[in-house]
Design an enzyme around this catalytic site. Sequence first.
Site, PDB file in Angstrom:
ATOM      1  N   GLU A 232      -1.877   4.282  15.848  1.00  0.00           N
ATOM      2  CA  GLU A 232      -2.339   3.718  14.573  1.00  0.00           C
ATOM      3  C   GLU A 232      -2.453   4.902  13.624  1.00  0.00           C
ATOM      4  O   GLU A 232      -3.303   5.766  13.785  1.00  0.00           O
ATOM      5  CB  GLU A 232      -3.681   3.003  14.745  1.00  0.00           C
ATOM      6  CG  GLU A 232      -4.011   2.079  13.577  1.00  0.00           C
ATOM      7  CD  GLU A 232      -4.927   2.705  12.556  1.00  0.00           C
ATOM      8  OE1 GLU A 232      -4.417   3.524  11.756  1.00  0.00           O
ATOM      9  OE2 GLU A 232      -6.118   2.401  12.546  1.00  0.00           O
ATOM     10  N   CYS A 266      -8.810   3.383   7.203  1.00  0.00           N
ATOM     11  CA  CYS A 266      -7.356   3.214   7.334  1.00  0.00           C
ATOM     12  C   CYS A 266      -6.875   1.915   6.709  1.00  0.00           C
ATOM     13  O   CYS A 266      -5.808   1.867   6.093  1.00  0.00           O
ATOM     14  CB  CYS A 266      -6.956   3.259   8.810  1.00  0.00           C
ATOM     15  SG  CYS A 266      -7.245   4.851   9.607  1.00  0.00           S
TER      16      CYS A 266
END
Length: 458
Positions: A232, A266
Amino acid sequence: MSRDFVESINPATGEVIARHTMLDANALDKALDTAHAGWMAWRDRPLADRAATLAALGAVLRDRADRLARLITAEMGKPIAQARAEVEKCAGLCDWYAANGPALLADEPLPVADDGQAVVCWQSIGIVFAVMPWNFPIWQALRAAVPIMLAGNGFVLKHADNVQGCAALLADTAVAAGMPVGAFTNVAITQEASIGVVGDPRIAAVTVTAGPAAGAAIAAEAGRHLKKSVLELGGVDPFIVLADADLDAAVAAAITSRFANAGQVCIAAKRLIVEAPVLAAFTERFVAATRRLVVGDPMDDATFIGPLARARGRDELHAHVVASVDAGARLLLGGEPLPGPGNFYAPTILADVTPTVAAGCNELFGPVAAIMTTNDADHAIALANATEYGLSAALWSGDATRADKLARRIDAGAVFVNGISASDPRVPIGGIKRSGYGRELSWFGVREFANAKLIWTR
Protein backbone atom coordinates in the site's frame (compact mmCIF):
# COMPACT_ATOMS: atom_id res chain seq x y z
CA MET A 1 22.30 10.62 13.77
CA SER A 2 24.08 7.47 14.86
CA ARG A 3 22.85 4.23 13.33
CA ASP A 4 23.10 2.67 16.81
CA PHE A 5 19.94 4.41 17.98
CA VAL A 6 17.03 6.55 16.82
CA GLU A 7 15.33 9.37 18.66
CA SER A 8 11.65 10.01 19.24
CA ILE A 9 11.20 13.77 18.91
CA ASN A 10 8.03 15.55 20.00
CA PRO A 11 6.91 17.29 16.79
CA ALA A 12 5.00 19.94 18.74
CA THR A 13 8.02 21.09 20.72
CA GLY A 14 11.14 19.68 19.06
CA GLU A 15 12.16 18.02 22.33
CA VAL A 16 13.73 14.55 22.38
CA ILE A 17 11.36 12.13 24.12
CA ALA A 18 13.48 8.98 24.08
CA ARG A 19 16.31 7.13 22.41
CA HIS A 20 15.72 3.65 21.06
CA THR A 21 18.60 1.24 20.48
CA MET A 22 18.75 -0.32 17.03
CA LEU A 23 19.32 -4.06 16.82
CA ASP A 24 22.70 -5.19 15.59
CA ALA A 25 23.04 -8.32 13.45
CA ASN A 26 23.31 -10.71 16.40
CA ALA A 27 20.35 -9.19 18.25
CA LEU A 28 18.26 -9.27 15.08
CA ASP A 29 19.10 -12.93 14.52
CA LYS A 30 18.00 -13.77 18.06
CA ALA A 31 14.80 -11.77 17.58
CA LEU A 32 13.96 -13.74 14.44
CA ASP A 33 14.64 -17.01 16.29
CA THR A 34 12.22 -15.89 18.99
CA ALA A 35 9.70 -14.90 16.32
CA HIS A 36 9.99 -18.33 14.71
CA ALA A 37 9.37 -20.12 18.02
CA GLY A 38 6.47 -17.78 18.79
CA TRP A 39 4.93 -18.40 15.38
CA MET A 40 5.02 -22.19 15.80
CA ALA A 41 3.32 -21.92 19.19
CA TRP A 42 0.70 -19.54 17.77
CA ARG A 43 0.13 -21.62 14.63
CA ASP A 44 -0.64 -24.69 16.70
CA ARG A 45 -3.41 -23.01 18.67
CA PRO A 46 -6.91 -23.85 17.42
CA LEU A 47 -8.56 -21.13 15.34
CA ALA A 48 -11.15 -20.50 18.05
CA ASP A 49 -8.37 -19.89 20.58
CA ARG A 50 -6.62 -17.44 18.26
CA ALA A 51 -9.89 -15.56 17.81
CA ALA A 52 -10.37 -15.44 21.58
CA THR A 53 -6.87 -14.01 21.98
CA LEU A 54 -7.71 -11.28 19.50
CA ALA A 55 -10.76 -10.44 21.60
CA ALA A 56 -8.45 -10.23 24.61
CA LEU A 57 -6.15 -7.94 22.63
CA GLY A 58 -9.05 -5.58 22.06
CA ALA A 59 -9.73 -5.52 25.79
CA VAL A 60 -6.09 -4.77 26.65
CA LEU A 61 -6.03 -1.97 24.07
CA ARG A 62 -9.02 -0.39 25.79
CA ASP A 63 -7.36 -0.79 29.21
CA ARG A 64 -4.26 0.96 27.87
CA ALA A 65 -6.11 3.47 25.71
CA ASP A 66 -4.96 6.61 27.49
CA ARG A 67 -1.33 5.48 27.64
CA LEU A 68 -1.31 4.50 23.97
CA ALA A 69 -3.09 7.67 22.83
CA ARG A 70 -0.74 9.96 24.73
CA LEU A 71 2.27 8.17 23.26
CA ILE A 72 0.86 8.49 19.73
CA THR A 73 0.40 12.22 20.28
CA ALA A 74 3.83 12.69 21.83
CA GLU A 75 5.69 10.76 19.12
CA MET A 76 3.95 11.91 15.93
CA GLY A 77 1.74 14.85 16.89
CA LYS A 78 -1.75 13.49 16.29
CA PRO A 79 -4.33 15.51 18.29
CA ILE A 80 -5.21 13.57 21.41
CA ALA A 81 -8.90 13.15 20.56
CA GLN A 82 -7.94 11.59 17.22
CA ALA A 83 -5.31 9.42 18.93
CA ARG A 84 -7.92 8.05 21.33
CA ALA A 85 -10.17 7.34 18.35
CA GLU A 86 -7.31 5.44 16.69
CA VAL A 87 -6.89 3.17 19.70
CA GLU A 88 -10.63 2.50 19.92
CA LYS A 89 -10.70 1.74 16.20
CA CYS A 90 -7.98 -0.86 16.78
CA ALA A 91 -9.97 -2.42 19.61
CA GLY A 92 -13.00 -2.57 17.32
CA LEU A 93 -10.87 -4.25 14.67
CA CYS A 94 -9.96 -6.97 17.16
CA ASP A 95 -13.61 -7.36 18.15
CA TRP A 96 -14.71 -7.78 14.54
CA TYR A 97 -12.14 -10.43 13.67
CA ALA A 98 -12.71 -12.27 16.93
CA ALA A 99 -16.42 -12.51 16.10
CA ASN A 100 -16.24 -13.05 12.33
CA GLY A 101 -12.78 -14.43 11.70
CA PRO A 102 -13.42 -18.14 12.28
CA ALA A 103 -16.14 -18.16 9.61
CA LEU A 104 -13.74 -16.50 7.15
CA LEU A 105 -11.29 -19.38 7.58
CA ALA A 106 -13.79 -22.23 7.66
CA ASP A 107 -13.18 -25.20 5.35
CA GLU A 108 -14.77 -24.76 1.92
CA PRO A 109 -16.18 -27.86 0.22
CA LEU A 110 -15.83 -27.93 -3.57
CA PRO A 111 -18.36 -29.47 -6.02
CA VAL A 112 -16.72 -32.80 -6.92
CA ALA A 113 -19.40 -35.11 -5.50
CA ASP A 114 -19.09 -37.46 -8.49
CA ASP A 115 -15.41 -38.01 -7.72
CA GLY A 116 -15.03 -38.16 -3.96
CA GLN A 117 -14.77 -35.18 -1.62
CA ALA A 118 -12.69 -32.01 -2.05
CA VAL A 119 -12.21 -29.25 0.48
CA VAL A 120 -10.05 -26.15 0.73
CA CYS A 121 -8.66 -25.48 4.20
CA TRP A 122 -6.92 -22.25 5.09
CA GLN A 123 -3.59 -22.61 6.88
CA SER A 124 -0.66 -20.50 8.03
CA ILE A 125 2.19 -19.82 5.62
CA GLY A 126 4.73 -18.67 8.24
CA ILE A 127 6.03 -15.32 9.48
CA VAL A 128 4.99 -12.15 7.68
CA PHE A 129 7.44 -9.23 7.82
CA ALA A 130 5.67 -5.87 8.00
CA VAL A 131 7.20 -2.48 7.20
CA MET A 132 4.82 0.13 8.56
CA PRO A 133 4.57 3.96 8.56
CA TRP A 134 4.22 6.47 11.38
CA ASN A 135 0.98 8.27 10.49
CA PHE A 136 -1.26 5.74 12.29
CA PRO A 137 1.31 4.02 14.50
CA ILE A 138 -1.14 1.62 16.17
CA TRP A 139 -3.82 1.23 13.49
CA GLN A 140 -1.48 0.62 10.54
CA ALA A 141 0.37 -2.12 12.40
CA LEU A 142 -2.73 -3.86 13.72
CA ARG A 143 -4.67 -3.41 10.47
CA ALA A 144 -2.06 -5.69 8.94
CA ALA A 145 -1.33 -7.89 11.94
CA VAL A 146 -4.79 -8.91 13.14
CA PRO A 147 -6.06 -10.67 9.98
CA ILE A 148 -2.59 -12.05 9.24
CA MET A 149 -2.29 -13.53 12.73
CA LEU A 150 -5.85 -14.84 12.78
CA ALA A 151 -4.73 -17.21 10.00
CA GLY A 152 -2.00 -18.53 12.33
CA ASN A 153 0.90 -16.54 10.92
CA GLY A 154 3.62 -14.86 12.92
CA PHE A 155 4.16 -11.12 12.61
CA VAL A 156 7.48 -9.25 12.64
CA LEU A 157 7.09 -5.46 12.70
CA LYS A 158 9.63 -2.96 11.40
CA HIS A 159 8.04 0.34 12.38
CA ALA A 160 9.04 3.88 11.45
CA ASP A 161 11.95 5.33 13.38
CA ASN A 162 9.95 8.15 14.97
CA VAL A 163 7.30 5.87 16.56
CA GLN A 164 9.51 3.23 18.14
CA GLY A 165 7.89 3.81 21.52
CA CYS A 166 4.50 2.93 20.05
CA ALA A 167 5.98 -0.15 18.37
CA ALA A 168 7.51 -1.45 21.60
CA LEU A 169 4.35 -0.83 23.61
CA LEU A 170 2.26 -2.56 20.94
CA ALA A 171 4.44 -5.69 21.09
CA ASP A 172 4.13 -5.71 24.87
CA THR A 173 0.36 -5.33 24.54
CA ALA A 174 0.21 -8.42 22.32
CA VAL A 175 1.95 -10.50 25.00
CA ALA A 176 -0.30 -9.04 27.70
CA ALA A 177 -3.30 -10.23 25.65
CA GLY A 178 -2.02 -13.83 25.72
CA MET A 179 -0.05 -14.21 22.49
CA PRO A 180 3.08 -16.36 22.75
CA VAL A 181 6.30 -14.41 23.15
CA GLY A 182 7.61 -13.75 19.65
CA ALA A 183 4.36 -14.32 17.80
CA PHE A 184 4.19 -10.51 17.44
CA THR A 185 7.78 -9.27 17.35
CA ASN A 186 8.98 -5.68 17.05
CA VAL A 187 12.44 -5.17 15.52
CA ALA A 188 14.06 -1.73 15.63
CA ILE A 189 16.22 -1.86 12.51
CA THR A 190 17.32 0.36 9.65
CA GLN A 191 15.75 0.38 6.20
CA GLU A 192 18.91 -1.28 4.87
CA ALA A 193 18.61 -4.08 7.42
CA SER A 194 14.99 -4.58 6.35
CA ILE A 195 16.12 -5.74 2.93
CA GLY A 196 18.13 -8.49 4.59
CA VAL A 197 15.16 -9.58 6.69
CA VAL A 198 13.05 -10.01 3.57
CA GLY A 199 15.48 -12.63 2.29
CA ASP A 200 15.79 -14.45 5.62
CA PRO A 201 14.51 -18.05 5.35
CA ARG A 202 12.48 -17.58 8.54
CA ILE A 203 10.33 -14.98 6.75
CA ALA A 204 7.56 -16.27 4.47
CA ALA A 205 6.03 -13.06 3.06
CA VAL A 206 6.08 -9.27 3.28
CA THR A 207 3.52 -6.51 3.71
CA VAL A 208 4.48 -2.86 3.25
CA THR A 209 2.81 0.51 3.72
CA ALA A 210 5.23 3.16 2.50
CA GLY A 211 6.10 5.36 -0.46
CA PRO A 212 6.56 3.89 -3.94
CA ALA A 213 10.38 3.89 -3.82
CA ALA A 214 10.63 2.02 -0.52
CA GLY A 215 7.81 -0.32 -1.49
CA ALA A 216 9.40 -1.15 -4.82
CA ALA A 217 12.77 -1.92 -3.21
CA ILE A 218 11.27 -4.30 -0.66
CA ALA A 219 8.95 -5.92 -3.23
CA ALA A 220 11.90 -6.47 -5.58
CA GLU A 221 13.78 -8.29 -2.83
CA ALA A 222 10.69 -10.33 -1.99
CA GLY A 223 10.33 -11.27 -5.64
CA ARG A 224 13.97 -12.29 -5.83
CA HIS A 225 13.28 -14.78 -3.03
CA LEU A 226 9.88 -15.86 -4.42
CA LYS A 227 7.99 -14.45 -1.45
CA LYS A 228 4.56 -12.91 -1.66
CA SER A 229 4.17 -9.21 -0.97
CA VAL A 230 1.29 -6.81 -0.41
CA LEU A 231 1.94 -3.12 -0.99
CA GLU A 232 0.00 0.00 0.00
CA LEU A 233 1.97 2.94 -1.36
CA GLY A 234 -0.24 6.02 -0.94
CA GLY A 235 -2.22 8.07 -3.40
CA VAL A 236 -3.48 11.43 -4.60
CA ASP A 237 -7.10 10.55 -3.99
CA PRO A 238 -9.82 12.53 -5.80
CA PHE A 239 -12.85 13.92 -3.98
CA ILE A 240 -15.43 14.68 -6.69
CA VAL A 241 -18.31 17.06 -5.98
CA LEU A 242 -20.95 17.13 -8.73
CA ALA A 243 -23.49 19.92 -9.18
CA ASP A 244 -26.33 17.87 -7.67
CA ALA A 245 -24.43 17.02 -4.46
CA ASP A 246 -25.50 18.01 -0.97
CA LEU A 247 -22.95 20.80 -0.59
CA ASP A 248 -23.13 21.12 3.19
CA ALA A 249 -22.50 17.40 3.62
CA ALA A 250 -19.74 17.42 0.99
CA VAL A 251 -17.96 20.37 2.61
CA ALA A 252 -18.11 18.81 6.08
CA ALA A 253 -16.74 15.54 4.71
CA ALA A 254 -14.00 17.31 2.75
CA ILE A 255 -12.86 19.13 5.89
CA THR A 256 -12.53 15.88 7.82
CA SER A 257 -11.03 13.91 4.96
CA ARG A 258 -8.43 16.55 4.07
CA PHE A 259 -7.40 17.92 7.46
CA ALA A 260 -7.74 15.08 10.02
CA ASN A 261 -4.33 13.93 11.29
CA ALA A 262 -2.94 17.19 9.82
CA GLY A 263 -3.60 15.77 6.34
CA GLN A 264 -1.16 12.90 6.88
CA VAL A 265 -3.49 10.14 5.66
CA CYS A 266 -2.94 7.89 2.64
CA ILE A 267 -6.64 7.83 1.73
CA ALA A 268 -7.30 11.51 2.49
CA ALA A 269 -9.01 13.72 -0.06
CA LYS A 270 -5.98 15.10 -1.88
CA ARG A 271 -7.68 16.69 -4.92
CA LEU A 272 -11.09 18.35 -4.54
CA ILE A 273 -12.61 18.15 -8.03
CA VAL A 274 -15.68 20.41 -8.07
CA GLU A 275 -18.18 20.86 -10.91
CA ALA A 276 -18.25 24.46 -12.19
CA PRO A 277 -21.88 25.36 -11.29
CA VAL A 278 -21.21 24.82 -7.57
CA LEU A 279 -17.53 25.73 -7.47
CA ALA A 280 -18.01 29.20 -5.96
CA ALA A 281 -20.46 28.04 -3.30
CA PHE A 282 -18.37 25.02 -2.36
CA THR A 283 -15.16 27.05 -2.19
CA GLU A 284 -16.72 29.77 -0.04
CA ARG A 285 -18.09 27.26 2.47
CA PHE A 286 -14.91 25.19 2.47
CA VAL A 287 -12.67 28.20 3.15
CA ALA A 288 -14.99 29.39 5.94
CA ALA A 289 -15.01 25.96 7.57
CA THR A 290 -11.23 25.67 7.31
CA ARG A 291 -10.79 29.02 9.06
CA ARG A 292 -12.71 27.63 12.04
CA LEU A 293 -10.36 24.69 12.56
CA VAL A 294 -8.32 24.84 15.76
CA VAL A 295 -4.57 24.51 15.23
CA GLY A 296 -2.39 24.08 18.27
CA ASP A 297 -1.23 21.88 21.15
CA PRO A 298 -2.02 18.29 20.16
CA MET A 299 -2.54 17.36 23.83
CA ASP A 300 -5.50 19.78 23.97
CA ASP A 301 -8.87 18.11 23.31
CA ALA A 302 -10.01 21.20 21.39
CA THR A 303 -7.21 20.91 18.80
CA PHE A 304 -8.12 19.52 15.39
CA ILE A 305 -4.82 20.12 13.55
CA GLY A 306 -1.52 19.44 15.29
CA PRO A 307 2.04 19.56 13.98
CA LEU A 308 3.37 17.51 11.11
CA ALA A 309 5.22 14.45 12.35
CA ARG A 310 8.58 15.41 10.87
CA ALA A 311 10.36 18.69 10.11
CA ARG A 312 11.48 17.26 6.77
CA GLY A 313 7.88 16.58 5.86
CA ARG A 314 6.91 20.17 6.58
CA ASP A 315 9.74 21.45 4.38
CA GLU A 316 8.71 19.16 1.52
CA LEU A 317 5.08 20.21 1.86
CA HIS A 318 5.95 23.90 1.74
CA ALA A 319 8.11 23.36 -1.34
CA HIS A 320 5.13 21.79 -3.12
CA VAL A 321 2.90 24.70 -2.14
CA VAL A 322 5.41 27.29 -3.39
CA ALA A 323 5.93 25.38 -6.64
CA SER A 324 2.18 25.12 -7.19
CA VAL A 325 1.64 28.85 -6.70
CA ASP A 326 4.58 29.63 -8.99
CA ALA A 327 2.97 27.39 -11.62
CA GLY A 328 -0.37 29.24 -11.50
CA ALA A 329 -2.34 27.86 -8.55
CA ARG A 330 -4.14 30.53 -6.51
CA LEU A 331 -3.53 30.69 -2.77
CA LEU A 332 -6.80 31.20 -0.89
CA LEU A 333 -5.63 30.47 2.65
CA GLY A 334 -2.46 29.67 4.59
CA GLY A 335 0.54 28.70 2.55
CA GLU A 336 3.32 28.90 5.12
CA PRO A 337 4.85 27.24 8.17
CA LEU A 338 3.58 28.65 11.45
CA PRO A 339 6.08 30.50 13.67
CA GLY A 340 7.33 29.11 16.95
CA PRO A 341 8.51 25.65 18.01
CA GLY A 342 7.27 22.47 16.39
CA ASN A 343 6.41 21.40 12.85
CA PHE A 344 3.16 23.34 12.48
CA TYR A 345 1.88 24.33 9.04
CA ALA A 346 -1.04 26.65 8.38
CA PRO A 347 -4.18 24.99 6.96
CA THR A 348 -3.83 25.82 3.28
CA ILE A 349 -6.21 25.96 0.33
CA LEU A 350 -5.08 26.20 -3.28
CA ALA A 351 -7.52 26.95 -6.11
CA ASP A 352 -7.13 26.72 -9.89
CA VAL A 353 -5.01 23.59 -9.50
CA THR A 354 -4.31 21.60 -12.65
CA PRO A 355 -3.00 18.03 -13.02
CA THR A 356 0.47 19.26 -13.98
CA VAL A 357 1.28 21.44 -10.94
CA ALA A 358 2.84 19.95 -7.81
CA ALA A 359 -0.41 19.97 -5.81
CA GLY A 360 -2.24 18.25 -8.65
CA CYS A 361 0.02 15.26 -9.13
CA ASN A 362 1.91 14.68 -5.86
CA GLU A 363 0.72 13.21 -2.58
CA LEU A 364 0.72 16.26 -0.29
CA PHE A 365 1.13 14.75 3.17
CA GLY A 366 -0.06 17.71 5.18
CA PRO A 367 -2.93 20.19 5.70
CA VAL A 368 -3.08 21.43 2.11
CA ALA A 369 -6.23 21.18 -0.02
CA ALA A 370 -6.05 21.45 -3.81
CA ILE A 371 -9.26 22.54 -5.55
CA MET A 372 -9.68 21.64 -9.22
CA THR A 373 -12.54 22.73 -11.50
CA THR A 374 -14.42 20.30 -13.71
CA ASN A 375 -16.78 21.09 -16.58
CA ASP A 376 -19.02 18.04 -16.15
CA ALA A 377 -19.08 14.50 -14.80
CA ASP A 378 -17.09 13.03 -17.69
CA HIS A 379 -14.41 15.67 -17.22
CA ALA A 380 -14.39 14.93 -13.49
CA ILE A 381 -13.67 11.25 -14.13
CA ALA A 382 -10.89 12.18 -16.56
CA LEU A 383 -9.30 14.46 -13.95
CA ALA A 384 -9.67 11.82 -11.25
CA ASN A 385 -7.89 9.27 -13.43
CA ALA A 386 -5.12 11.67 -14.52
CA THR A 387 -2.64 10.28 -11.99
CA GLU A 388 -0.16 7.46 -11.61
CA TYR A 389 -1.88 6.46 -8.38
CA GLY A 390 -5.13 4.64 -7.66
CA LEU A 391 -5.79 4.10 -3.96
CA SER A 392 -9.27 5.43 -3.18
CA ALA A 393 -11.74 8.10 -4.25
CA ALA A 394 -14.91 9.83 -3.09
CA LEU A 395 -17.83 10.88 -5.29
CA TRP A 396 -20.63 13.19 -4.18
CA SER A 397 -23.94 13.28 -6.08
CA GLY A 398 -27.65 13.37 -5.40
CA ASP A 399 -28.32 10.70 -8.04
CA ALA A 400 -27.29 7.32 -6.62
CA THR A 401 -27.83 5.41 -9.88
CA ARG A 402 -25.71 7.82 -11.88
CA ALA A 403 -23.07 7.92 -9.14
CA ASP A 404 -22.74 4.13 -9.18
CA LYS A 405 -22.09 4.16 -12.93
CA LEU A 406 -19.52 6.94 -12.56
CA ALA A 407 -17.80 5.22 -9.64
CA ARG A 408 -17.14 2.15 -11.78
CA ARG A 409 -15.16 4.35 -14.20
CA ILE A 410 -12.75 5.69 -11.57
CA ASP A 411 -9.33 4.01 -11.48
CA ALA A 412 -9.03 3.19 -7.79
CA GLY A 413 -9.06 0.34 -5.33
CA ALA A 414 -12.16 1.81 -3.66
CA VAL A 415 -14.74 4.50 -4.35
CA PHE A 416 -16.93 5.93 -1.59
CA VAL A 417 -20.18 7.49 -2.81
CA ASN A 418 -21.45 10.29 -0.55
CA GLY A 419 -18.97 9.29 2.13
CA ILE A 420 -15.37 9.67 3.22
CA SER A 421 -12.69 7.22 2.15
CA ALA A 422 -12.13 5.01 5.16
CA SER A 423 -10.52 1.75 6.27
CA ASP A 424 -12.96 -0.60 7.97
CA PRO A 425 -12.52 -4.27 8.91
CA ARG A 426 -15.72 -5.18 7.05
CA VAL A 427 -14.38 -4.10 3.65
CA PRO A 428 -11.05 -4.44 1.80
CA ILE A 429 -8.53 -1.66 1.33
CA GLY A 430 -5.78 -1.48 -1.27
CA GLY A 431 -4.86 0.19 -4.53
CA ILE A 432 -3.89 -0.18 -8.16
CA LYS A 433 -1.22 1.41 -10.34
CA ARG A 434 1.55 3.03 -8.23
CA SER A 435 -0.64 2.77 -5.14
CA GLY A 436 0.35 -0.88 -4.89
CA TYR A 437 -1.35 -4.27 -5.02
CA GLY A 438 -3.04 -6.78 -2.77
CA ARG A 439 -5.68 -6.08 -0.11
CA GLU A 440 -5.93 -5.72 3.63
CA LEU A 441 -8.96 -6.16 5.91
CA SER A 442 -12.22 -8.07 5.39
CA TRP A 443 -11.75 -11.70 4.29
CA PHE A 444 -9.26 -10.50 1.68
CA GLY A 445 -6.77 -9.53 4.39
CA VAL A 446 -7.10 -12.90 6.11
CA ARG A 447 -6.64 -14.97 2.96
CA GLU A 448 -3.88 -12.87 1.34
CA PHE A 449 -1.39 -14.66 3.60
CA ALA A 450 -3.09 -18.02 4.04
CA ASN A 451 -2.33 -21.27 2.27
CA ALA A 452 -5.44 -22.39 0.38
CA LYS A 453 -4.69 -26.08 0.79
CA LEU A 454 -6.76 -28.51 -1.26
CA ILE A 455 -7.54 -31.89 0.28
CA TRP A 456 -9.21 -34.19 -2.27
CA THR A 457 -10.27 -37.63 -1.04
CA ARG A 458 -11.32 -40.01 -3.78
